[in-house]
Each structure stands twice: as C-alpha cells, then as structure tokens.
Design a protein around this motif. Structure first.
Motif, mmCIF file in Angstrom:
data_model
loop_
_atom_site.group_PDB
_atom_site.id
_atom_site.type_symbol
_atom_site.label_atom_id
_atom_site.label_comp_id
_atom_site.label_asym_id
_atom_site.label_seq_id
_atom_site.Cartn_x
_atom_site.Cartn_y
_atom_site.Cartn_z
ATOM 1 N N GLU A 78 -22.460 30.685 -23.236
ATOM 2 C CA GLU A 78 -22.245 31.978 -23.891
ATOM 3 C C GLU A 78 -22.262 33.104 -22.873
ATOM 4 O O GLU A 78 -21.447 34.032 -22.922
ATOM 5 C CB GLU A 78 -23.329 32.211 -24.952
ATOM 6 N N SER A 95 -24.770 38.476 -30.330
ATOM 7 C CA SER A 95 -25.596 37.978 -31.429
ATOM 8 C C SER A 95 -25.770 36.470 -31.346
ATOM 9 O O SER A 95 -26.839 35.937 -31.650
ATOM 10 C CB SER A 95 -24.979 38.361 -32.774
ATOM 11 N N GLY A 96 -24.711 35.759 -30.914
ATOM 12 C CA GLY A 96 -24.816 34.314 -30.782
ATOM 13 C C GLY A 96 -25.846 33.925 -29.744
ATOM 14 O O GLY A 96 -26.658 33.016 -29.955
ATOM 15 N N THR A 97 -25.835 34.617 -28.612
ATOM 16 C CA THR A 97 -26.806 34.339 -27.556
ATOM 17 C C THR A 97 -28.218 34.642 -28.026
ATOM 18 O O THR A 97 -29.155 33.881 -27.754
ATOM 19 C CB THR A 97 -26.476 35.168 -26.300
ATOM 20 N N ASP A 98 -28.409 35.749 -28.727
ATOM 21 C CA ASP A 98 -29.737 36.112 -29.233
ATOM 22 C C ASP A 98 -30.267 35.043 -30.178
ATOM 23 O O ASP A 98 -31.449 34.687 -30.136
ATOM 24 C CB ASP A 98 -29.671 37.463 -29.955
ATOM 25 N N GLN A 99 -29.396 34.522 -31.012
ATOM 26 C CA GLN A 99 -29.806 33.480 -31.953
ATOM 27 C C GLN A 99 -30.202 32.206 -31.221
ATOM 28 O O GLN A 99 -31.200 31.560 -31.561
ATOM 29 C CB GLN A 99 -28.678 33.196 -32.937
ATOM 30 N N LEU A 100 -29.426 31.833 -30.197
ATOM 31 C CA LEU A 100 -29.746 30.647 -29.415
ATOM 32 C C LEU A 100 -31.070 30.811 -28.677
ATOM 33 O O LEU A 100 -31.865 29.865 -28.586
ATOM 34 C CB LEU A 100 -28.619 30.356 -28.421
ATOM 35 N N GLN A 101 -31.307 32.020 -28.143
ATOM 36 C CA GLN A 101 -32.563 32.277 -27.451
ATOM 37 C C GLN A 101 -33.748 32.147 -28.404
ATOM 38 O O GLN A 101 -34.802 31.607 -28.033
ATOM 39 C CB GLN A 101 -32.541 33.674 -26.825
ATOM 40 N N ALA A 102 -33.573 32.642 -29.623
ATOM 41 C CA ALA A 102 -34.646 32.528 -30.615
ATOM 42 C C ALA A 102 -34.906 31.058 -30.948
ATOM 43 O O ALA A 102 -36.066 30.629 -31.059
ATOM 44 C CB ALA A 102 -34.273 33.302 -31.872
ATOM 45 N N GLN A 103 -33.843 30.265 -31.078
ATOM 46 C CA GLN A 103 -34.010 28.838 -31.363
ATOM 47 C C GLN A 103 -34.690 28.117 -30.206
ATOM 48 O O GLN A 103 -35.504 27.208 -30.412
ATOM 49 C CB GLN A 103 -32.647 28.195 -31.636
ATOM 50 N N THR A 106 -38.395 28.273 -30.516
ATOM 51 C CA THR A 106 -39.048 27.694 -31.705
ATOM 52 C C THR A 106 -38.679 26.231 -31.931
ATOM 53 O O THR A 106 -38.871 25.707 -33.033
ATOM 54 C CB THR A 106 -38.661 28.505 -32.951
ATOM 55 N N ASP A 110 -39.069 23.734 -35.322
ATOM 56 C CA ASP A 110 -37.852 23.731 -36.121
ATOM 57 C C ASP A 110 -37.567 22.340 -36.671
ATOM 58 O O ASP A 110 -38.025 21.331 -36.119
ATOM 59 C CB ASP A 110 -36.655 24.197 -35.287
#
Length: 475
Positions: A78, A95-103, A106, A110
């Motif tokens: 990304e 936004s895609g990168t931010d979501q991946l970083q959050a995953q 966790t 998860d």
C-alpha cells in the motif's frame, strides 16, 4: 473503661478486621484475574490448536506470526502504491493502510483469517510431503543462502549513448505494396546468436547482502507499533524472528523449487513433437455470460470462403475475433500446451497444411489450420515452466488430498463460467471479392484478443504455496 466503651472498641476492632479481610480478598481476586488473563494471553491462547495436518498441530502462536507478516506485506505494498500515486500526481487514499495497521496490532485477539490459515496448512502439507516423497528437508544454512539472494544488489547496466538515426522522408506512398504473405520453413527456426552482455557482479555484493539482511532481520523482529526512527518499521513490523522468517517465508519457496526440480527431472522432455497452428475465431458467446451458440453460422460461411479459395491468413486478419497476425498462434505440444483441450485435441488430428471444420470451445467457433509439424522440437522456456508448474500443482493437489487436515473449512465450489468476450457477428452474405476476402459489407470484428488458454486452477490456489515474497528493504 466502662462496659459500653469496651463494647464499642470490640466493634471497632471487628470492623477493621472485616475491612482487612475484604481488602485481602479483593486483592487476591485481582491477582487471580490478572494471572488468569496472563496465562490465557501468553500460554493458553498461543498454544490453542487452530488446525492439524496429519497429526501435526498448528497453534495460534504460529498463525499469529504468519498473519502479522501477511498484513505487514500488504502495508508495504500500500505504501509503495501511495508513493507511486503521489509521484504520478494522482490522489491516494490512506484509509486502507490505516485499517491494515490497526489489524496488525490486534492480530492476537482477532478471529482467525481463513486465507492465512489455509496458507499455513498448505505450507505444512508441503513440508511433510517434500520430506516423505523426495527426502527434501533443507537446512537453516540452505534457507539463509536462498534468503540472501533477495538482498543482493543488482548491477546497473552502463548508459548507452543514443546514436542519431537518419529519418527517411516518404514523399509518396502510392507505389508501396505491403507483402504480408509468409512462407513457413519446416523444422525449428534458425537461431541468430545475439550478443547478450553479462553484467559483472557488484563489488562486495555478498557482504552488502549479508549486512542488509541482518538489518532487515532486526527490523522485522520489532513489534507492530509504528517506529518513526526505522524506515522499514515506520508503519509497524510483524515481530517475527529470523528463524520464523526462514521457516515460514523462505522454506515454502525453497521446498517448492526443489520438489519441482525433482518432478521435472524424470517427467519433462525438452524436445517433443509440436504443431504450428493458426486459427480464425468467430461466433463468440451470444451474451456476455451466455453459452456459445450451437449453430456456427459465421464459422460455416468463413469455411465456405476458404473452400472457394480465400486466403486463410487474410481472412484471419479481417474476420477473426482473435487478432494475432495471420491468425498465427505459434508452436504447441499436445501435452501442457496451455490451450483449451477441445482446441488442441482437434488441431492434433489435422494434416499439415489443411484446415478444420468449425470447432467449438468455450471461446467460440474456430477454424484451425496446421501450418507445420516437427516431431522433435525444443520446447520454449515458457512452456517448460508451464509444464513444471502443472507437475507441481498436480503433485501438491494429490498430496493435500491424501493428507488428513482438520480446522480449515472446505472451500465453496465456484461454478465454471465460460470465457467472457464480446459477441462477434457473422460476416455478411456478400460474395468474396477477387482477392478472396469478404466484401466491404462484412461486419468488422472486435479488436480484443480472446484467451485460448485453459485457466482452471487447483483448489486453494496450490500454485501459490510458499510464494509469499520477502519484502525488500527500502533503498
């Protein structure tokens, strides 16, 4: 002290004792809860079995490592795409990168990702079957040697000064007659040696690779939290060790290469009988997702034109929905040709220099012509690679079928769809002109190339087993 005072003192002591007892109980409960949470987080949950392959368990801890690596790779990709978009002057979304970083942060809590779990199960099947079928069990030194190749600096070709080219000015084109007719030469083509310069290795390349590799191993061992001081981990790292990296990322790739070589050594012939084929394609599916019509109207008309003396190459250039020059598809063996089975099976029965009746495939109706035959023609490298890949895919599919796997849900079968192409209308009723081509009223064919390859793949994408690329360090 009076009796009343003694009574009050006793009550006070009793109350204090109760407070102490309650405090100790609460503290003990807190310690118990924290201890249970710690045991669950660091002992019970990591050792939870999420899958099993022939009795070998895959734990949640192993899954977590590969899942973090996969997310780390996605974040890196990304970032590259965003950088490319910015350099190109385009707009990029983060936004895609931010979501991946959050995953990435966790993963331990998860739900299990089915694709990652399937990948790790495939890797375990490969490890076990490579050892049992071929005694392939690479050492850590072998794995590290393979990993270091990813970090070798590539030599840069020297700049070649441009030579001014004389430009020819055409004052008139009326006298130019293009010659598109080619006469096939039997047998393999004469190869003209071309001077391909081998670039010298970069001085100190091995030392550079080892240094870069060591730095990369230190980086990917860092936790998922972003580290602004480290370029590799600026958006977080997977937190895996060098042993994890070699065992989970490099080992599947090495195992696949070695197994493929073992299979190919006894089953692939590099010189085989091949045919040189051309075709005319028409009457493609009547709707975007519809079946090919059972009535080859256009193909029959084109076949009649050929019977009346029309030139096959010219007809292919003007009327085929597939547009290689003169309809020429090149040389193909019977096995592992990559062409649709109906096509290659029909082509193999056609005498040299002859063309077929209309042949139906999922791509449409073909008129096939065999231009040449060679009983012992060297396979091109891409066909050798395709044959090797098919050998491996077939072997791995059987290896996985023969394995006892638990914990991975069975994939949902995907219904086979016909090749999606735009419809091509049959040529008009006009008679061929003197050159043997349809009159100007014939419908102009579409210009997209219709795929003839058989794109069926093994379930669970076995061809991708162990091919997760190692992210190269920046710079």
């Amino acid at each position: 002290m009076t009796r009343g005072q003694l009574s009050r003192a006793a009550r006070e002591r009793h109350r204090i004792k109760n407070l102490y007892t309650a405090g100790i109980a609460i503290a003990a409960l807190v310690v118990l809860v924290l201890g249970l949470a710690i045991v669950t987080t660091f002992i019970i949950k990591p050792n939870t079995v999420v899958a099993s392959v022939n009795g070998v368990n895959v734990t949640r801890a192993t899954y977590n490592k590969l899942r973090r690596w996969d997310l780390f790779q996605q974040i890196q990709n990304e970032a590259i795409q965003q950088q490319f978009g910015q350099q190109s002057g385009g707009t990029t979304a983060s936004s895609g990168t931010d979501q991946l970083q959050a995953q990435l942060k966790t993963v331990d809590n998860d739900p299990v990702d089915e694709s990652t779990l399937s990948q790790i199960v495939d890797n375990e099947v490969l490890r076990q079957k490579a050892a049992s079928d071929f005694s392939v069990n690479p050492s850590q030194e072998d794995l590290k040697a393979s990993a270091l190749k990813d970090f070798l600096p590539q030599p840069t070709p020297p700049a070649t000064p441009e030579t001014p080219q004389a430009s020819a000015t055409i004052t008139s084109t009326s006298h130019i007659t293009p010659t598109a007719t080619s006469t096939p030469t039997p047998g393999p083509p004469t190869k003209t040696p071309t001077a391909t310069s081998t670039l010298p290795p970069v001085p100190g390349a091995q030392q550079t690779a080892e240094s870069t590799y060591s730095r990369y191993m230190r980086a990917i061992g860092q936790p998922p939290s972003a580290n602004a001081t480290d370029q590799i981990c600026a958006t977080g790292c997977p937190g895996i060790s060098e042993s994890d990296y070699l065992g989970m990322i490099i080992a599947p790739r090495v195992l696949r290469e070695k197994v493929t070589d073992k299979l190919a050594a006894t089953k692939i012939m590099t010189d085989v009988e091949q045919i040189h084929v051309a075709h005319i394609l028409t009457d493609t599916p009547t709707t975007q997702n519809g079946p090919v019509t059972d009535d080859p109207v256009g193909a029959k008309k084109l076949h009649d034109m050929l019977d009346k003396g029309a030139n096959f190459a010219e007809l292919a250039n003007k009327q085929s929905a597939d547009h290689p020059k003169d309809g020429d598809l090149g040389w193909y063996p019977k096995e592992n040709s990559g062409l649709l089975p109906e096509f290659i099976n029909a082509a193999w029965t056609i005498p040299t220099g002859k063309y077929s009746e209309p042949v139906k495939t999922s791509a449409g109706w073909h008129i096939i012509k065999v231009l040449e035959r060679d009983p012992k023609r060297p396979l091109s490298q891409d066909k050798i690679d395709a044959a090797k890949s098919k050998l491996y895919d077939d072997w791995f599919a059987k290896a996985k079928t023969d394995s006892k796997i638990t914990g991975v849900p069975s994939p949902t079968p995907i219904p086979t769809q016909p090749v999606i192409v735009e419809p091509t209308h049959a040529p008009s009723q006009g008679t061929p002109n003197s050159a043997g081509t349809p009159s100007s009223k014939a419908t102009t064919p579409i210009t997209n190339t219709v795929p003839l390859t058989n794109n069926t793949s093994t379930t669970n994408s076995t061809s991708d087993v162990g091919t997760t690329p190692a992210a190269r360090p920046p710079g």
